[in-house]
Scaffold this motif. Structure first.
Motif, short mmCIF file in Angstrom:
data_model
loop_
_atom_site.label_atom_id
_atom_site.label_comp_id
_atom_site.label_asym_id
_atom_site.label_seq_id
_atom_site.Cartn_x
_atom_site.Cartn_y
_atom_site.Cartn_z
N GLN A 1 -9.03 -32.85 27.60
CA GLN A 1 -9.23 -31.46 27.18
C GLN A 1 -8.85 -30.51 28.31
OE1 GLN A 1 -10.48 -30.09 24.11
NE2 GLN A 1 -9.80 -28.18 25.09
N VAL A 2 -8.08 -29.50 27.94
CA VAL A 2 -7.77 -28.39 28.85
C VAL A 2 -8.27 -27.12 28.20
CG1 VAL A 2 -5.94 -27.02 29.90
CG2 VAL A 2 -5.79 -29.51 29.90
N THR A 3 -9.11 -26.38 28.90
CA THR A 3 -9.64 -25.13 28.40
C THR A 3 -9.31 -24.03 29.39
OG1 THR A 3 -11.45 -26.27 27.27
CG2 THR A 3 -11.69 -23.90 27.62
N VAL A 4 -8.64 -22.99 28.91
CA VAL A 4 -8.27 -21.86 29.75
C VAL A 4 -9.09 -20.66 29.27
CG1 VAL A 4 -6.42 -20.44 30.67
CG2 VAL A 4 -5.97 -22.81 29.98
N SER A 5 -10.01 -20.23 30.11
CA SER A 5 -10.93 -19.18 29.70
C SER A 5 -11.46 -18.47 30.92
CB SER A 5 -12.08 -19.79 28.89
OG SER A 5 -13.01 -18.79 28.51
N PRO A 6 -11.72 -17.14 30.80
CA PRO A 6 -12.27 -16.41 31.95
C PRO A 6 -13.65 -16.95 32.36
CG PRO A 6 -11.41 -14.90 30.30
CD PRO A 6 -11.41 -16.27 29.68
#
Length: 120
Positions: A115-120
């Motif tokens: 899993q790759v999650t890009v989030s502030p």
């Protein structure tokens, strides 16, 4: 049978970087195109990029210039370096090895995904 194991996923802020690894249980790199795919929730699995046996690479338009695929044949490992990550890069990332060997014929192996999650 060949096992592919991905690692390196996680949570990163927009603009950040991650490097994914895909380790093969035995060497297939000399006969396999190694691919990275990704699948976001509710979406189809899309090809991100490929590393060919002749050393060439190809990328989806959405990641070209930001993502780089490389191989370490000695370690039976292929990498996906992801820079300038965007929220829309959030997905489960899979690697696959696809090719053909005489006399057994064509093969395609898949990893379990990371899993790759890009989030502030």
């Amino acid at each position: 049978q060949v096992q592919l194991v991905e690692s390196g996923g996680g949570l990163v802020q927009p603009g950040g970087s991650l490097r994914l690894s895909c380790a093969a249980s035995r060497s297939i790199f000399s006969v396999a195109t190694m691919n990275w795919y990704r699948q976001a929730p509710g979406q189809q699995r899309d090809l991100v990029g490929s590393s060919f046996t002749d050393g060439g690479t190809d990328y989806a338009h959405s990641v070209e210039g930001r993502f780089t695929i490389s191989r370490d044949n000695a370690k039976n490992t292929v990498y996906l370096q992801m820079n300038s990550l965007k929220p829309e890069d959030t997905a489960v990332y899979y690697c696959s090895g696809k090719g053909s060997v005489y006399p057994t014929g064509p093969f395609e192996y898949w990893g379990q995904g990371t899993q790759v999650t890009v989030s502030p």
